[in-house]
Design an enzyme around this catalytic site. Structure first.
Site, short mmCIF file in Angstrom:
data_model
loop_
_atom_site.label_atom_id
_atom_site.label_comp_id
_atom_site.label_asym_id
_atom_site.label_seq_id
_atom_site.Cartn_x
_atom_site.Cartn_y
_atom_site.Cartn_z
N ARG A 195 41.46 46.37 42.79
CA ARG A 195 42.28 46.61 41.59
C ARG A 195 42.57 48.09 41.46
O ARG A 195 41.67 48.92 41.55
CB ARG A 195 41.55 46.14 40.33
CG ARG A 195 41.42 44.65 40.31
CD ARG A 195 40.89 44.15 38.99
NE ARG A 195 40.49 42.78 39.19
CZ ARG A 195 39.97 42.00 38.27
NH1 ARG A 195 39.79 42.47 37.05
NH2 ARG A 195 39.63 40.76 38.56
N SER B 158 43.69 40.18 36.78
CA SER B 158 43.03 39.35 35.78
C SER B 158 43.25 39.82 34.35
O SER B 158 44.37 39.90 33.89
CB SER B 158 41.54 39.27 36.11
OG SER B 158 40.92 38.34 35.29
N HIS B 159 42.17 40.21 33.67
CA HIS B 159 42.27 40.56 32.25
C HIS B 159 42.76 41.99 32.04
O HIS B 159 42.97 42.40 30.91
CB HIS B 159 40.90 40.41 31.59
CG HIS B 159 39.86 41.27 32.24
ND1 HIS B 159 39.34 40.97 33.48
CD2 HIS B 159 39.29 42.42 31.86
CE1 HIS B 159 38.49 41.91 33.82
NE2 HIS B 159 38.42 42.81 32.86
N ASP C 207 42.90 34.16 30.09
CA ASP C 207 43.22 35.53 30.48
C ASP C 207 44.45 35.63 31.39
O ASP C 207 45.15 34.64 31.62
CB ASP C 207 42.01 36.21 31.13
CG ASP C 207 41.71 35.66 32.50
OD1 ASP C 207 42.06 34.48 32.76
OD2 ASP C 207 41.14 36.38 33.34
N ASP D 1 45.01 35.74 34.61
CA ASP D 1 45.15 34.85 35.77
C ASP D 1 44.58 33.46 35.52
O ASP D 1 44.47 32.67 36.46
CB ASP D 1 44.52 35.49 37.01
CG ASP D 1 43.03 35.72 36.86
OD1 ASP D 1 42.57 35.91 35.71
OD2 ASP D 1 42.31 35.71 37.87
N ASP E 49 41.59 32.26 34.66
CA ASP E 49 40.25 31.77 35.03
C ASP E 49 39.22 31.94 33.92
O ASP E 49 38.11 31.46 34.03
CB ASP E 49 39.77 32.42 36.35
CG ASP E 49 39.75 33.93 36.31
OD1 ASP E 49 40.12 34.51 35.28
OD2 ASP E 49 39.37 34.54 37.34
N ARG E 50 39.59 32.64 32.84
CA ARG E 50 38.63 32.80 31.75
C ARG E 50 39.01 31.94 30.55
O ARG E 50 40.17 31.54 30.41
CB ARG E 50 38.60 34.26 31.27
CG ARG E 50 38.11 35.22 32.31
CD ARG E 50 37.87 36.57 31.66
NE ARG E 50 37.47 37.55 32.66
CZ ARG E 50 36.92 38.71 32.36
NH1 ARG E 50 36.72 39.03 31.09
NH2 ARG E 50 36.59 39.55 33.31
N THR F 253 26.66 39.58 38.83
CA THR F 253 27.97 39.45 38.19
C THR F 253 29.06 39.22 39.24
O THR F 253 29.09 39.88 40.27
CB THR F 253 28.28 40.73 37.40
OG1 THR F 253 27.33 40.83 36.34
CG2 THR F 253 29.68 40.71 36.82
N GLU G 290 28.86 35.57 31.01
CA GLU G 290 29.02 35.99 29.63
C GLU G 290 30.43 36.51 29.33
O GLU G 290 30.83 36.61 28.19
CB GLU G 290 27.99 37.08 29.28
CG GLU G 290 27.93 38.29 30.21
CD GLU G 290 29.14 39.18 30.18
OE1 GLU G 290 29.67 39.40 29.09
OE2 GLU G 290 29.56 39.62 31.28
N SER G 291 31.17 36.87 30.38
CA SER G 291 32.50 37.44 30.22
C SER G 291 33.59 36.39 30.04
O SER G 291 34.75 36.66 30.29
CB SER G 291 32.82 38.30 31.43
OG SER G 291 32.66 37.54 32.62
N LYS H 180 36.21 30.41 38.60
CA LYS H 180 36.08 30.01 37.22
C LYS H 180 37.43 29.46 36.77
O LYS H 180 38.45 29.74 37.37
CB LYS H 180 35.58 31.16 36.36
CG LYS H 180 36.34 32.47 36.45
CD LYS H 180 35.54 33.54 35.73
CE LYS H 180 36.29 34.86 35.63
NZ LYS H 180 36.11 35.71 36.81
C1 VG1 Z 1 34.10 41.55 35.00
C2 VG1 Z 1 33.12 40.59 34.36
C3 VG1 Z 1 32.60 39.60 35.38
C4 VG1 Z 1 33.79 38.88 36.04
C5 VG1 Z 1 34.76 39.90 36.60
C6 VG1 Z 1 36.01 39.24 37.15
O1 VG1 Z 1 33.45 42.29 36.01
O2 VG1 Z 1 32.05 41.29 33.76
O3 VG1 Z 1 31.72 38.71 34.76
O4 VG1 Z 1 33.34 38.04 37.08
O5 VG1 Z 1 35.16 40.81 35.58
O6 VG1 Z 1 36.63 38.44 36.20
P1 VG1 Z 1 32.90 43.79 35.79
O7 VG1 Z 1 32.40 44.24 37.12
O8 VG1 Z 1 34.03 44.56 35.25
O9 VG1 Z 1 31.81 43.67 34.75
V1 VG1 Z 1 38.30 38.27 36.21
O10 VG1 Z 1 38.76 37.09 35.05
O11 VG1 Z 1 38.70 39.83 35.84
O12 VG1 Z 1 38.63 37.87 37.78
CO CO Z 2 40.57 36.44 35.29
#
Ligand code: VG1
Ligand code: CO
Length: 543
Positions: free
Chosen positions: A22, A113-114, A277, A279, A281-282, A344, A364-365, A376
């Site tokens: 990213r 993603s988010h 979110d 993409d 998956d959340r 994670t 938890e995210s 997910k």
């Molecule tokens: C974050 C979340 C993690 C999740 C990851 C990808 O990672 O904490 O739980 O798997 O995003 O999610 P980090 O390293 O920033 O804590 V997604 O929906 O962004 O693919």
């Molecule tokens: Co995502």
């Protein structure tokens, strides 16, 4: 058809993080940046010759251009076939499903993603393996190593064919199947859940508000919830994906999904609220006036999964990421099934699911999923919730209250400190790690530490060891503190502080979350000295 071999040079920093590579969109648009990384994916995985891949993304700014480049590169690298979402659109779970359904050699998913999108936002590229899941670390390490040694990439000189219509096309000898992004995903959901029960629920006047946050889930949620299951028209809001997510931050939590929170806290709130979110998956789950924490959601879904046809009597085990609360552990214990704790990131669940050891897993995210795919899956979680509500009869708030009464409540919150200088974040983590050995038995803001370590994970299937996954500190009263740095940010460092306090059966389960966690929050400051290291006196985002 002319294929070019283009001279290039390694680019620093192409190291995939928690979930793919990213970067700021403008970095991805620099000459050769995307090309180098994609060629490195092919090179590090044995070449693309004769291979088949799934290709799609969440529709953010630069999605179409990137899809065109990857089509031309796949053709020049000798790939046999690509399965591409119409207009380049595939949610992450839908891409995972296509990889598995068609037995492809993997897939390339374009998403950050988010993270916000747009010209000034973020872009991302992720490689998924043949099991449909994010590539494990040994593959992402190999891809990164390749980015540091790359000298050429291959690309077709001709433009890529249009992908606005479904159907079969060719470029050189490579076949391209442009598919409806939703159809196969919907078929899978029908196999898992009691669609009749959910349709009856809606027919009886049950109301839902699903906030797609201007992101990829819009078309999926509209088709499945409204068209197929009969939720009232307009149940899905912000349903049309836009390249910059309507200028918003497509992260489904109470801070960024403010619109949904206001609706669910309003006087005429629907029965059920959910958001997804960038993409897809959340998921975030709400009842009338109530936010269900993702950790609690995982516990509740595990407790009631037997109400869904696909999971009835079929839970082999569960898994959660290390910072996720231990609410699901209590359910697993009562069900007599194993509960695994992983670092994670979804890539660590894949081996457990492939080996049949785990059926449900979550973070938890706001990530929840099952072995139906290897990512997910936001809409899946919503449908499982709806299936449970339809078959159980209680509402979200009642179900959750009864759950806490039966299992106790794991009060839980995450405090994020964003865009702090990398040096300051590293200094904080180094200082904390240096103190770990002396912490057990000591007190911090009145809380006594029982154990303290830096989480390392030995994969039970392939025995690979992943170290330095975050500091976890447990207290004698059962509370827990976890501190780690994010692996998905693109600017400075993001410090994540995870706080958990358990109040057992018979205790007060209706306290304000931050108030209930106050002793752990005070201990966290005493142990990490966030203010001293970062100059920050409060978190940027509290979820
Ligand atoms: C974050 C979340 C993690 C999740 C990851 C990808 O990672 O904490 O739980 O798997 O995003 O999610 P980090 O390293 O920033 O804590 V997604 O929906 O962004 O693919
Ligand atoms: Co995502």
């Amino acid at each position: 058809m002319t294929f070019l071999t283009v001279q290039t040079a390694p680019i620093e920093g192409q190291k995939p993080g928690t979930s793919g590579l990213r970067k700021k969109t403008q970095i991805f648009r620099e000459p050769g940046y995307l090309e180098n990384f994609v060629q490195s994916i092919f090179d590090a995985t044995g070449g693309a010759a004769s291979r088949t891949y799934v290709l799609g993304g969440d529709g953010r700014f630069f999605n179409s251009e990137a899809i065109g480049v990857i089509i031309r590169m796949a053709a020049a690298n000798g790939a046999a076939r690509l399965i591409v979402g119409q207009n380049g659109i595939l949610s992450t779970p839908a891409a995972s499903n296509l990889i598995r359904k068609h037995g492809t050699d993997g897939g390339i998913i374009l998403s950050a993603s988010h993270n916000p999108g747009g010209e000034a936002g973020d872009f991302g590229v992720k490689f998924n393996a043949a099991n449909g899941g994010p590539a494990p670390e040994k593959i992402t390490d190999a891809i990164h190593a390749r980015t540091l040694a790359i000298t050429t990439y291959r690309i077709a000189e001709d433009a890529a064919p249009g992908i606005g219509e479904t159907g079969r096309f060719t470029i050189g000898d490579m076949q391209i199947d442009v598919v409806d992004p939703v159809a196969d995903y919907e078929t899978l959901m029908r196999e898992l859940f009691d669609f009749d029960a959910i349709a009856n629920l809606f027919a009886g006047g049950f109301r839902i508000c699903f906030d797609a946050m201007h992101a990829v889930t819009g078309p999926y949620a509209t088709r499945i919830l409204e068209s197929t299951l009969g939720a009232a028209e307009g149940s899905v809001i912000n349903a049309v994906p836009s390249p910059d997510f309507g200028g918003g931050h497509p992260d489904p939590n109470p801070v960024w999904a403010r619109e949904l929170v206001a609706i669910m806290n309003g006087s005429d709130a629907p029965d059920f609220g959910a958001a997804s979110d960038g993409d897809g998956d959340r998921n975030m789950i709400m009842g009338k006036g109530a936010f269900v924490s993702p950790s609690d959601s995982l516990a509740l879904l595990t407790a009631y999964a037997n109400l869904a046809p696909a999971y009835c009597g079929r839970l082999a085990g569960v898994a959660r990421s290390m910072p996720t609360s231990r609410a699901v552990d209590l359910v697993a214990e009562r069900l007599g099934i194993p509960c695994y704790e992983t670092p994670t990131g979804w890539k660590f669940f894949g081996n457990l699911m492939d080996a049949g050891k785990v059926t449900l897993c979550g973070e938890e995210s706001a990530g929840t999923g099952s072995s139906h795919i290897r990512e997910k899956d936001g809409l899946w979680a919503v449908l499982l919730w709806l299936n449970i509500l339809a078959r159980d009869g209680r509402d979200v708030v009642q179900l959750r209250a009864d759950h806490w009464r039966s299992f106790g409540r794991n009060y839980y919150s995450r405090h994020d400190y964003e865009e702090i200088p990398v040096d300051a974040a590293d200094a904080l983590m180094t200082a904390l790690r240096g103190r770990l050995a002396n912490l057990p038995g000591s007190k911090a803001a009145g809380m006594e530490v029982s154990t303290a370590d830096d989480f390392a994970y030995r994969d039970p299937i392939d025995q690979s060891l992943t170290g330095a996954q975050g500091v976890r500190i447990a207290f004698t009263d059962g509370s827990r503190l976890v501190v780690r740095l994010s692996g998905t940010g693109t600017q400075g460092a993001t410090l994540r502080v995870y706080l958990e306090r358990y109040v057992g059966r018979g205790g007060d389960h209706e306290q304000d979350v931050q108030a209930a966690l106050a002793p752990v929050i005070a201990a966290a400051e005493a142990l990490t000295e966030i203010t001293k290291h970062t100059g920050r006196s409060s978190a940027d985002v509290i979820t």
